[in-house]
Design an enzyme around this catalytic site. Structure first.
Site, mmCIF file in Angstrom:
data_model
loop_
_atom_site.group_PDB
_atom_site.id
_atom_site.type_symbol
_atom_site.label_atom_id
_atom_site.label_comp_id
_atom_site.label_asym_id
_atom_site.label_seq_id
_atom_site.Cartn_x
_atom_site.Cartn_y
_atom_site.Cartn_z
ATOM 1 N N ASN A 1 51.037 119.288 67.285
ATOM 2 C CA ASN A 1 50.188 120.194 68.043
ATOM 3 C C ASN A 1 48.750 119.680 68.069
ATOM 4 O OD1 ASN A 1 49.552 122.615 69.429
ATOM 5 N ND2 ASN A 1 51.092 123.687 68.217
ATOM 6 N N CYS A 2 47.979 120.264 68.962
ATOM 7 C CA CYS A 2 46.567 119.911 69.165
ATOM 8 C C CYS A 2 45.810 119.859 67.845
ATOM 9 C CB CYS A 2 45.915 120.948 70.082
ATOM 10 S SG CYS A 2 44.128 120.793 70.243
ATOM 11 N N PRO A 3 44.966 118.879 67.572
ATOM 12 C CA PRO A 3 44.622 117.754 68.448
ATOM 13 C C PRO A 3 45.367 116.465 68.116
ATOM 14 C CG PRO A 3 43.033 117.837 66.678
ATOM 15 C CD PRO A 3 44.091 118.882 66.373
#
Lengths: 169, 78
Positions: free
Chosen positions: B16-18
Site C-alpha cells: 500500500n501507499c507509499p
C-alpha cells in the site's frame, strides 16, 4: 529537473498515527526528486529513537476508528465505538489499540514507521532534532539513530525559507 | 496491445501507499536511461500516484493496464 522542489516538515507528534505522515511525505517527496527535511521537536523527537515505541490511543479521540484485523470482511469493516470511560480506565487499553492498528496496517500492506524512516534516510532526507526540546525532555544523542543533525528554530527556518512546501504535523 | 519488453520487473502486489512509489523509485535508479521497468501493483491508489510521480520526475509512463484489480505499469527511464 532544473529547479529542485523543497519540502520542509515539522514533526511535533509522536503517536503511531501522527508519526506516519512526516515519513510518508518525506520519503515520497525524495522519490519524486525533491529535497526534504524533517525537523523533530517536542513529542516528535521519540520518532528518532533507535527503537520506535509509538502508541495510539482512542481515548478522547472520537474520530479514530477501532478496527479488528481478523474475521470476515464485514466484521473487519466495523468501527467499534469505545466509550471514554473504558478507553481511559481499562489498564493496557492503549497497548491493545496499538497492537490492533499495527496488525491492520500490516494486513493492508502498509510499511512500518521504521521501514519508512529507513527509506527516508536511504533517499537522502535530512533529519534535524530540536536541541532545545532534547534538553528539556532529557533525550541523549546516543538514543537516536545515526545520521541525525542537531539544531534549533533558525537551522530549520534557514532551510524552510526557500522551501516550496512547508508542513507542521 | 503487444507486450512491451522490460529490462526489470518489480512486484508490488499487496503493498500500500507509499511503498509502490518508493520501490519504483529504487528500481528506476538501478536502470540506465531508456530502459523500461515493469511494475505490478494491487493498490488502486497507485494509478493516480504513478501518473503524478512520472509527471514530476520526468520518467515516461509508457502504459498502464488493469486486469482483475492488478495494475501493470511500464515506465521508461528518462
Amino acid at each position: 529537473m532544473a529547479d529542485t522542489k523543497k519540502l520542509a516538515i515539522i514533526a511535533s507528534q509522536g503517536t503511531l498515527d501522527w508519526g506516519y505522515p512526516p515519513f510518508i511525505l518525506a520519503s515520497t517527496a525524495a522519490a519524486m526528486d525533491m529535497e526534504a527535511v524533517i525537523f523533530f521537536t517536542f513529542y516528535g523527537l521519540p520518532l528518532l529513537k533507535k527503537e520506535i515505541d509509538a502508541k495510539v490511543s482512542p481515548h478522547c479521540n472520537p474520530a479514530m476508528p477501532m478496527k479488528m484485523p481478523f474475521g470476515s470482511k464485514d466484521f473487519q469493516s466495523i468501527n467499534w465505538p469505545i466509550p471514554n470511560a473504558i478507553s481511559g480506565n481499562v489498564p493496557g487499553f492503549d497497548n491493545m489499540a496499538t497492537m490492533l492498528m499495527k496488525e491492520t496496517f500490516k494486513k493492508k500492506g502498509v510499511a512500518t514507521i521504521e521501514q519508512l524512516r529507513g527509506m527516508c534516510q536511504e533517499f537522502g532526507v535530512r533529519f534535524i532534532a530540536c536541541q532545545m526540546t532534547m534538553e528539556v525532555f532529557g533525550f541523549e544523542k546516543e538514543e537516536f539513530i545515526d545520521g541525525v543533525e542537531y539544531g534549533g528554530a533558525a537551522t530549520f527556518l534557514e532551510y524552510a525559507a526557500d522551501a516550496d512546501i512547508s508542513l507542521f504535523i | 496491445m503487444s507486450e512491451i519488453t522490460s529490462n526489470l520487473e518489480l512486484n508490488c502486489e499487496g503493498l500500500n501507499c507509499p511503498l509502490p512509489i518508493l520501490k519504483t523509485k529504487k528500481a528506476i535508479d538501478s536502470l540506465n536511461s531508456g530502459e523500461v521497468l515493469k511494475m505490478i501493483a494491487t493498490d488502486p491508489g497507485s494509478v493516480n500516484d504513478m501518473a503524478s510521480w512520472a509527471n514530476r520526475t520526468g520518467h515516461e509512463l509508457v502504459s498502464h493496464t488493469e486486469s482483475a484489480g492488478v495494475h501493470t505499469f511500464f515506465i521508461r527511464k528518462k
